[in-house]
Design a protein around this motif. Structure first.
Motif, mmCIF file in Angstrom:
data_model
loop_
_atom_site.group_PDB
_atom_site.id
_atom_site.type_symbol
_atom_site.label_atom_id
_atom_site.label_comp_id
_atom_site.label_asym_id
_atom_site.label_seq_id
_atom_site.Cartn_x
_atom_site.Cartn_y
_atom_site.Cartn_z
ATOM 1 N N ASN A 63 37.512 37.855 44.388
ATOM 2 C CA ASN A 63 37.426 39.243 44.863
ATOM 3 C C ASN A 63 36.584 39.351 46.126
ATOM 4 N N ALA A 64 36.459 38.253 46.845
ATOM 5 C CA ALA A 64 35.650 38.264 48.062
ATOM 6 C C ALA A 64 36.330 37.430 49.150
ATOM 7 N N ILE A 65 37.619 37.661 49.347
ATOM 8 C CA ILE A 65 38.327 36.901 50.373
ATOM 9 C C ILE A 65 38.066 37.522 51.742
ATOM 10 N N ASP A 68 40.842 36.528 57.519
ATOM 11 C CA ASP A 68 41.812 35.490 57.868
ATOM 12 C C ASP A 68 42.609 35.060 56.638
ATOM 13 N N GLU A 69 41.978 35.142 55.469
ATOM 14 C CA GLU A 69 42.670 34.800 54.233
ATOM 15 C C GLU A 69 43.676 35.885 53.858
ATOM 16 N N VAL A 70 43.326 37.132 54.143
ATOM 17 C CA VAL A 70 44.280 38.229 53.954
ATOM 18 C C VAL A 70 45.504 38.000 54.837
ATOM 19 N N ALA A 107 39.299 45.198 46.732
ATOM 20 C CA ALA A 107 39.242 46.315 45.783
ATOM 21 C C ALA A 107 40.475 46.320 44.893
ATOM 22 N N TRP A 108 41.615 46.043 45.480
ATOM 23 C CA TRP A 108 42.876 45.974 44.722
ATOM 24 C C TRP A 108 42.832 44.881 43.664
ATOM 25 N N SER A 109 42.287 43.722 44.031
ATOM 26 C CA SER A 109 42.281 42.588 43.105
ATOM 27 C C SER A 109 41.350 42.820 41.925
ATOM 28 N N LEU A 113 45.960 42.988 37.934
ATOM 29 C CA LEU A 113 46.120 41.556 37.706
ATOM 30 C C LEU A 113 45.598 40.732 38.878
ATOM 31 N N GLY A 114 45.619 41.316 40.066
ATOM 32 C CA GLY A 114 45.075 40.629 41.223
ATOM 33 C C GLY A 114 45.870 39.408 41.656
#
Length: 235
Positions: A63-65, A68-70, A107-109, A113-114
């Protein structure tokens, strides 16, 4: 799938609840201990282990990506909840294209289910490459398994399962594993139906199973025909 009816010889005597020998490949590889079967080098494996943080919650980063990972997930079309919209019964890519922020995705994850294992793979690779540590296991060269020799590997690749011998008998098999018999062999389908009814099936569900030949857990689904699925617990 969960259950299927097989036609076998009346004297077929393979032990119940034991996987049929013809479904087990005799040529096996060994789990690579060096990488735990992940195929990753130590540094990349550590990043992967930390993703969900099951062993070390404080190192968890699912929950902390980062941004650049996005972007890596967007490039792989893995964030449809943000990049697509539902229009006239189908998902359509937003125009102009939308790239969510890392804060939005994190926040979504946390809410549902993330990230699944596919996302994990993409994110681990992206982070490891950014940190300059990405690589494969030197022992198994990324396969996660070790073969005793190349000949064994080739035999395993060429191997095909061999079903039990055909016959006039009726028998119920489970398909949760590779496949094993779970009922006696009966001379007629009616006898198998009676056995199924005595073991929790409704008569309608038991008859349908014998007619169609297969059923997943709880629901009988007919593959390749338009027949409506039947609930095995329905009278």
């Amino acid at each position: 799938m969960g259950r299927e009816v097989r036609r076998v010889p009346l004297d077929f005597d393979w032990p119940l609840n034991k996987v049929w020998k013809g479904f087990l490949c005799p040529y096996r590889s060994a789990h690579c201990v060096a990488c735990g079967g992940t195929g990753l080098n130590p540094a990349t494996k550590q990043i992967s282990d930390d993703f969900y943080g099951l062993a070390k919650p404080k190192r968890r980063w699912v929950n902390a990506i980062t941004q650049d990972e996005v972007q890596a997930l967007v490039d792989e079309d893995r964030l449809g909840a943000f990049t697509h919209t539902f229009v006239q019964g189908q998902y359509v890519k937003k125009d102009p294209p939308y790239v969510p922020t890392a804060r939005e995705v994190n926040a979504w994850s946390r809410q549902g289910l993330g990230h699944d294992t596919v996302n994990q793979h993409i994110l681990v690779r992206t982070r490891a490459k950014r940190l300059g540590v990405y690589g494969l296991c030197e022992v198994c060269t990324g396969e996660g398994e070790l073969w005793p020799d190349d000949d064994t590997r080739k035999k395993a690749e060429a191997w095909e399962p061999e079903p039990p011998p055909p016959g006039v008998g009726w028998q119920l098999w489970e398909t949760v594993s590779e496949g094993s018999p779970i009922s006696p062999v009966f001379a007629t389908s009616n006898e198998l139906v009676d056995w199924l009814c005595a073991n929790g099936y409704t008569r309608r569900g038991a008859v349908e199973l014998c007619e169609v030949g297969s059923a997943p857990s709880g629901i009988l689904k007919v593959y390749g025909t338009p027949k409506k699925p039947v609930n095995l617990n329905e009278n």
